[in-house]
Write an enzyme that holds these catalytic residues in place. Structure first.
Site, short mmCIF file in Angstrom:
data_model
loop_
_atom_site.label_atom_id
_atom_site.label_comp_id
_atom_site.label_asym_id
_atom_site.label_seq_id
_atom_site.Cartn_x
_atom_site.Cartn_y
_atom_site.Cartn_z
N LYS A 21 -1.17 10.58 1.47
CA LYS A 21 -0.21 10.03 0.51
C LYS A 21 -0.57 10.41 -0.93
CE LYS A 21 -0.90 5.84 1.98
NZ LYS A 21 -1.79 6.13 3.14
N HIS A 27 0.85 -1.19 0.00
CA HIS A 27 0.00 0.00 0.00
C HIS A 27 0.88 1.24 0.00
CE1 HIS A 27 -3.61 2.30 0.57
NE2 HIS A 27 -3.14 2.88 1.66
N ARG A 58 16.93 14.02 13.22
CA ARG A 58 17.16 15.42 12.87
C ARG A 58 18.48 15.63 12.14
NH1 ARG A 58 15.64 19.43 17.70
NH2 ARG A 58 15.87 20.86 15.93
#
Length: 309
Positions: A159, A138, A243
């Protein structure tokens, strides 16, 4: 997926010398191709009749040294019910004995204009792709700057909307909702849409749109290598995200591992631009330019310099 002789003929633009509708509907069950050299000398141990038989200049030249009877005997032994077809490369003439034996045993005779190596390579590439085992996942597959990016995430995260925004930014849609992935080799993963979903994109509130009709042929691709996975997830306070970009998360599909980047989604964040940056950053790393490594080196040098002071 079932591949027939007719599909191979159409793909490689082969000429049908002999073959009716029934013979051209024969399934090809293996991507392996046979160059019947030893078989032409009468040695049939370990012969694989279920393969496409490819006759090139060397085999053709050797056949000319045989008598008519021996040529017919070779092809009679070579052609079996499960043999999909025999292909003669380089546009070489079809021996009469080959034609007769093929007709008697129900094997299609085809002729290709290309050289033997080129024809063999094209066949292997096509058959390996079509006969490979497929898994449905998916997500949305988009070609971003020539690199296949698989966008996944929870239902309703956006999406398809992100895929549409990427198409508007000049990238190409490969598949939406269901992506069929398959391994062409141990290190290469490819994806394509389900047949019924070609060029279609579902947008909540709008419905199903045809991307090719709205944005043109340059906005779609029929298949793409999958090189990077993006996972979209809701931003939550306290949840830790990478990060620095030094994470090494991967997913494995069909035995092939590809890197995955998790991207937090929150109101006001331009996710499509972030995905573009992630794709370009991954490509830069593949070329040897690693911004994270550069930052770490600068930080180390700065700490060392301050320590000396």
């Amino acid at each position: 997926m079932t591949v027939t002789v007719k599909m191979l003929v159409d793909k490689l633009k082969l000429k049908v010398i002999y073959g009716n509708e029934k013979l051209l509907s024969k399934p090809i069950t293996t991507a392996d191709i046979s160059r019947p050299g030893l078989e032409m000398t009468g040695y049939f141990d370990f012969y694989s009749p279920e393969r496409i038989q490819l006759v090139g200049m060397k085999e053709w030249s050797y056949l000319k040294t045989l008598t008519d009877h021996n040529r017919y005997s070779v092809f009679s032994n070579m052609f079996k019910e499960e043999t999909p077809a025999v292909i003669v490369a380089r546009g070489l003439d079809i021996p009469e004995e080959m034609y007769r034996a093929a007709k008697e045993n129900g094997v299609a005779v085809l002729q290709g204009r290309n050289g033997t190596s080129s024809l063999s390579g094209d066949m292997s590439w096509y058959l390996n792709a079509q006969l490979a085992e497929r898994t449905s996942v998916h997500g949305v597959l988009v070609d971003i700057y020539g690199m296949g990016v698989l966008i996944q995430g929870d239902s309703g995260i956006g999406k398809s909307e992100t895929g549409l925004e990427l198409v508007k930014r000049g990238h190409r849609l490969v598949a939406d909702d269901r992506v069929d992935v398959y391994a062409k080799d141990e290190e290469t993963l490819w994806g394509e849409p389900a047949e019924i979903l070609h060029h279609l994109l579902e947008i909540r509130g709008v419905g199903i749109i045809d991307v090719m009709s709205l944005y043109g042929a340059s906005a779609v691709r029929n298949s793409s290598q999958v090189q990077l996975a993006i996972y979209l997830e809701n931003f939550e306070d306290g949840k830790v995200f990478d990060r620095l970009g030094n994470g090494n998360e991967e997913i494995e599909l069909q035995g092939v591992k590809i890197p995955r980047v998790r991207i937090p989604v929150k109101t006001g964040r331009n996710v499509s631009v972030v995905i573009e940056a992630a794709a370009m950053n991954y490509r830069a790393k593949q070329m040897g330019f690693d911004a994270t490594k550069t930052f770490e080196e600068r930080l180390t040098n700065l700490i060392s310099k301050n320590g000396e002071d």
